[in-house]
Motif scaffolding. Sequence first.
Motif, PDB file in Angstrom:
ATOM      1  N   ASN A 197     -57.727 -10.631 -27.380  1.00 45.50           N
ATOM      2  CA  ASN A 197     -58.666  -9.763 -26.678  1.00 45.50           C
ATOM      3  C   ASN A 197     -59.534 -10.619 -25.760  1.00 45.50           C
ATOM      4  OD1 ASN A 197     -60.489 -11.075 -28.459  1.00 45.50           O
ATOM      5  ND2 ASN A 197     -60.281  -9.416 -29.955  1.00 45.50           N
ATOM      6  N   ALA A 198     -60.514  -9.974 -25.114  1.00 45.74           N
ATOM      7  CA  ALA A 198     -61.362 -10.679 -24.155  1.00 45.74           C
ATOM      8  C   ALA A 198     -62.157 -11.803 -24.820  1.00 45.74           C
ATOM      9  CB  ALA A 198     -62.305  -9.689 -23.475  1.00 45.74           C
ATOM     10  N   ARG A 199     -62.648 -11.560 -26.033  1.00 44.87           N
ATOM     11  CA  ARG A 199     -63.404 -12.590 -26.732  1.00 44.87           C
ATOM     12  C   ARG A 199     -62.523 -13.800 -27.018  1.00 44.87           C
ATOM     13  NH1 ARG A 199     -67.015 -16.155 -27.439  1.00 44.87           N
ATOM     14  NH2 ARG A 199     -67.375 -16.803 -29.591  1.00 44.87           N
ATOM     15  N   GLY A 200     -61.298 -13.578 -27.470  1.00 46.80           N
ATOM     16  CA  GLY A 200     -60.386 -14.685 -27.722  1.00 46.80           C
ATOM     17  C   GLY A 200     -60.083 -15.466 -26.457  1.00 46.80           C
ATOM     18  N   LEU A 201     -59.925 -14.755 -25.340  1.00 50.38           N
ATOM     19  CA  LEU A 201     -59.672 -15.425 -24.066  1.00 50.38           C
ATOM     20  C   LEU A 201     -60.848 -16.313 -23.677  1.00 50.38           C
ATOM     21  CD1 LEU A 201     -58.038 -15.898 -21.484  1.00 50.38           C
ATOM     22  CD2 LEU A 201     -59.155 -13.878 -20.524  1.00 50.38           C
ATOM     23  N   GLU A 202     -62.062 -15.812 -23.810  1.00 49.31           N
ATOM     24  CA  GLU A 202     -63.227 -16.618 -23.435  1.00 49.31           C
ATOM     25  C   GLU A 202     -63.329 -17.875 -24.293  1.00 49.31           C
ATOM     26  OE1 GLU A 202     -64.925 -16.270 -20.752  1.00 49.31           O
ATOM     27  OE2 GLU A 202     -63.781 -14.456 -20.270  1.00 49.31           O
ATOM     28  N   ARG A 203     -63.007 -17.761 -25.570  1.00 50.41           N
ATOM     29  CA  ARG A 203     -62.991 -18.946 -26.437  1.00 50.41           C
ATOM     30  C   ARG A 203     -61.969 -19.962 -25.940  1.00 50.41           C
ATOM     31  NH1 ARG A 203     -61.452 -16.949 -32.100  1.00 50.41           N
ATOM     32  NH2 ARG A 203     -61.599 -19.185 -32.583  1.00 50.41           N
ATOM     33  N   ALA A 204     -60.791 -19.467 -25.530  1.00 54.92           N
ATOM     34  CA  ALA A 204     -59.736 -20.362 -25.054  1.00 54.92           C
ATOM     35  C   ALA A 204     -60.122 -21.020 -23.734  1.00 54.92           C
ATOM     36  CB  ALA A 204     -58.429 -19.582 -24.901  1.00 54.92           C
ATOM     37  N   LEU A 205     -60.648 -20.239 -22.810  1.00 54.25           N
ATOM     38  CA  LEU A 205     -61.021 -20.787 -21.509  1.00 54.25           C
ATOM     39  C   LEU A 205     -62.120 -21.833 -21.648  1.00 54.25           C
ATOM     40  CD1 LEU A 205     -61.009 -17.602 -19.226  1.00 54.25           C
ATOM     41  CD2 LEU A 205     -59.222 -19.352 -19.469  1.00 54.25           C
ATOM     42  N   ALA A 206     -63.036 -21.623 -22.588  1.00 55.84           N
ATOM     43  CA  ALA A 206     -64.129 -22.580 -22.789  1.00 55.84           C
ATOM     44  C   ALA A 206     -63.621 -23.949 -23.219  1.00 55.84           C
ATOM     45  CB  ALA A 206     -65.106 -22.037 -23.826  1.00 55.84           C
ATOM     46  N   LEU A 207     -62.438 -23.977 -23.825  1.00 55.54           N
ATOM     47  CA  LEU A 207     -61.843 -25.239 -24.274  1.00 55.54           C
ATOM     48  C   LEU A 207     -60.882 -25.830 -23.254  1.00 55.54           C
ATOM     49  CD1 LEU A 207     -61.150 -24.287 -27.978  1.00 55.54           C
ATOM     50  CD2 LEU A 207     -62.671 -26.109 -27.207  1.00 55.54           C
ATOM     51  N   GLY A 208     -60.708 -25.146 -22.117  1.00 53.96           N
ATOM     52  CA  GLY A 208     -59.798 -25.648 -21.099  1.00 53.96           C
ATOM     53  C   GLY A 208     -58.338 -25.326 -21.346  1.00 53.96           C
ATOM     54  N   VAL A 209     -58.055 -24.317 -22.159  1.00 55.86           N
ATOM     55  CA  VAL A 209     -56.666 -23.904 -22.386  1.00 55.86           C
ATOM     56  C   VAL A 209     -56.068 -23.440 -21.059  1.00 55.86           C
ATOM     57  CG1 VAL A 209     -55.182 -22.258 -23.595  1.00 55.86           C
ATOM     58  CG2 VAL A 209     -57.129 -23.297 -24.781  1.00 55.86           C
ATOM     59  N   ARG A 210     -54.874 -23.937 -20.748  1.00 57.54           N
ATOM     60  CA  ARG A 210     -54.281 -23.701 -19.429  1.00 57.54           C
ATOM     61  C   ARG A 210     -53.246 -22.582 -19.410  1.00 57.54           C
ATOM     62  NH1 ARG A 210     -54.129 -29.413 -19.792  1.00 57.54           N
ATOM     63  NH2 ARG A 210     -51.870 -29.379 -20.021  1.00 57.54           N
ATOM     64  N   GLU A 211     -52.816 -22.103 -20.583  1.00 58.37           N
ATOM     65  CA  GLU A 211     -51.873 -20.994 -20.674  1.00 58.37           C
ATOM     66  C   GLU A 211     -52.230 -20.176 -21.907  1.00 58.37           C
ATOM     67  OE1 GLU A 211     -47.653 -21.727 -20.235  1.00 58.37           O
ATOM     68  OE2 GLU A 211     -48.059 -23.737 -19.454  1.00 58.37           O
ATOM     69  N   VAL A 212     -52.108 -18.856 -21.796  1.00 59.58           N
ATOM     70  CA  VAL A 212     -52.393 -17.997 -22.937  1.00 59.58           C
ATOM     71  C   VAL A 212     -51.283 -16.963 -23.091  1.00 59.58           C
ATOM     72  CG1 VAL A 212     -54.886 -18.307 -22.759  1.00 59.58           C
ATOM     73  CG2 VAL A 212     -53.793 -16.383 -21.584  1.00 59.58           C
ATOM     74  N   ALA A 213     -51.332 -16.257 -24.222  1.00 57.87           N
ATOM     75  CA  ALA A 213     -50.357 -15.208 -24.495  1.00 57.87           C
ATOM     76  C   ALA A 213     -51.054 -14.027 -25.146  1.00 57.87           C
ATOM     77  CB  ALA A 213     -49.238 -15.720 -25.409  1.00 57.87           C
ATOM     78  N   VAL A 214     -50.570 -12.825 -24.854  1.00 57.19           N
ATOM     79  CA  VAL A 214     -51.017 -11.611 -25.534  1.00 57.19           C
ATOM     80  C   VAL A 214     -49.841 -11.056 -26.325  1.00 57.19           C
ATOM     81  CG1 VAL A 214     -52.810 -11.070 -23.852  1.00 57.19           C
ATOM     82  CG2 VAL A 214     -50.490 -10.165 -23.512  1.00 57.19           C
ATOM     83  N   PHE A 215     -50.139 -10.239 -27.328  1.00 49.82           N
ATOM     84  CA  PHE A 215     -49.117  -9.845 -28.305  1.00 49.82           C
ATOM     85  C   PHE A 215     -49.059  -8.331 -28.403  1.00 49.82           C
ATOM     86  CE2 PHE A 215     -46.566 -12.051 -31.510  1.00 49.82           C
ATOM     87  CZ  PHE A 215     -46.112 -10.989 -32.272  1.00 49.82           C
ATOM     88  N   ALA A 216     -48.108  -7.734 -27.716  1.00 51.94           N
ATOM     89  CA  ALA A 216     -47.944  -6.283 -27.721  1.00 51.94           C
ATOM     90  C   ALA A 216     -46.827  -5.873 -28.674  1.00 51.94           C
ATOM     91  CB  ALA A 216     -47.641  -5.785 -26.310  1.00 51.94           C
ATOM     92  N   SER A 217     -46.699  -4.575 -28.864  1.00 56.56           N
ATOM     93  CA  SER A 217     -45.668  -4.036 -29.743  1.00 56.56           C
ATOM     94  C   SER A 217     -44.902  -2.937 -29.030  1.00 56.56           C
ATOM     95  CB  SER A 217     -46.287  -3.469 -31.024  1.00 56.56           C
ATOM     96  OG  SER A 217     -45.308  -2.789 -31.799  1.00 56.56           O
ATOM     97  N   ALA A 218     -43.601  -2.855 -29.325  1.00 60.58           N
ATOM     98  CA  ALA A 218     -42.795  -1.765 -28.785  1.00 60.58           C
ATOM     99  C   ALA A 218     -42.902  -0.507 -29.634  1.00 60.58           C
ATOM    100  CB  ALA A 218     -41.330  -2.189 -28.683  1.00 60.58           C
ATOM    101  N   THR A 219     -43.490  -0.636 -30.840  1.00 64.53           N
ATOM    102  CA  THR A 219     -43.562   0.512 -31.740  1.00 64.53           C
ATOM    103  C   THR A 219     -45.002   0.824 -32.116  1.00 64.53           C
ATOM    104  OG1 THR A 219     -43.405  -0.776 -33.794  1.00 64.53           O
ATOM    105  CG2 THR A 219     -41.327  -0.124 -32.732  1.00 64.53           C
ATOM    106  N   GLU A 220     -45.257   2.098 -32.370  1.00 64.43           N
ATOM    107  CA  GLU A 220     -46.598   2.535 -32.749  1.00 64.43           C
ATOM    108  C   GLU A 220     -47.002   1.995 -34.126  1.00 64.43           C
ATOM    109  OE1 GLU A 220     -48.671   3.970 -30.854  1.00 64.43           O
ATOM    110  OE2 GLU A 220     -47.374   4.634 -29.193  1.00 64.43           O
TER     111      GLU A 220
END
Length: 326
Positions: free
Chosen positions: A86-109
């Motif tokens: 989520n956005a909070r996780g992204l901000e934590r990653a960017l603050a550390l200089g992470v250069r690539e990220v991933a999000v985790f979606a699902s094909a099923t409900e």
Amino acid sequence: MSEDALPGRVRIHEVGPRDGLQNEKAVIPVEVKAEFIHRLAAAGLTTIEATSFVHPRWVPQLADAEELFPRLADLGDVRLPALVPNARGLERALALGVREVAVFASATESFAKANLNRTVDESLAMFEPVVARATAAGVPVRGYVSMCFGDPWEGAVPPERVVRVARRLLDLGCAELSLGDTIGVATPGQVTALLAALGAAGVPAGRLAVHFHDTYGQALANTLTALRHGVTTVDASAGGLGGCPFAKSATGNLATEDLLWMLEGLGIHTGVDLRRLTATSLWLAERLGRPSPSRTVRALASQLDQEPTGATGPFRPSPAPSHKEP
């Protein structure tokens, strides 16, 4: 690439430090995690998914992301993507200089609810500002699509449901999609059908990776099928570590060593040293207190013990003639 052709090179997206260790019952010390990643890089892996910025309550095994990343600063050009929910996780990653990220979606409900406590559409809406923010910061985003072939609650997953989520993630701005067989039920026929459906929907194989679990022993066969349909990025986990904490029927990921043994026998280049990787998985298995589930690691362990340091293995498969680069 024509159907049934094989690529000359495959990029291995190593997921052991994240997808592997997140499923451990015990919390692995951050020093061990950092050394594990350094050993993977020394073996020639150039993409190593390092950790996840999920709330520690959900995945306590990866609660040390802020402590881990500074220990990897010397790895230079090695790609070290991290999962952000989520956005909070992204901000934590960017603050550390992470250069690539991933999000985790699902094909099923069902899995979207179990994993993210949201519907599929709600989870995609949550990812929209995350992908936009990361892209604006010059950080490419990988989109995972889980349950692409079967779901423990819903059964077989129609390809059109996967296509819908995949297209949405690309439209949001994801640079790459990883198709997950989260519970390891896929067969080569299903892989062919899904890749054909994605191609018909305008999703090129060059934007795809495959992520197979080996519950029914089909991970290598499924990978080979994907390679013959133009996919050149394969997710794998050193020593076969991993599963999924939110899908209890999931077994280990495709072992990176098992994948390497097959690819080298086909004359496909990866740049990864099988001996050094096997030694790394044996080293980690000692710290986890159990043997590696990888068949290749088990088969090569005794030979590795007998080889002098610096030897150039007797245990590589005889390669087929090299293929032209894709």
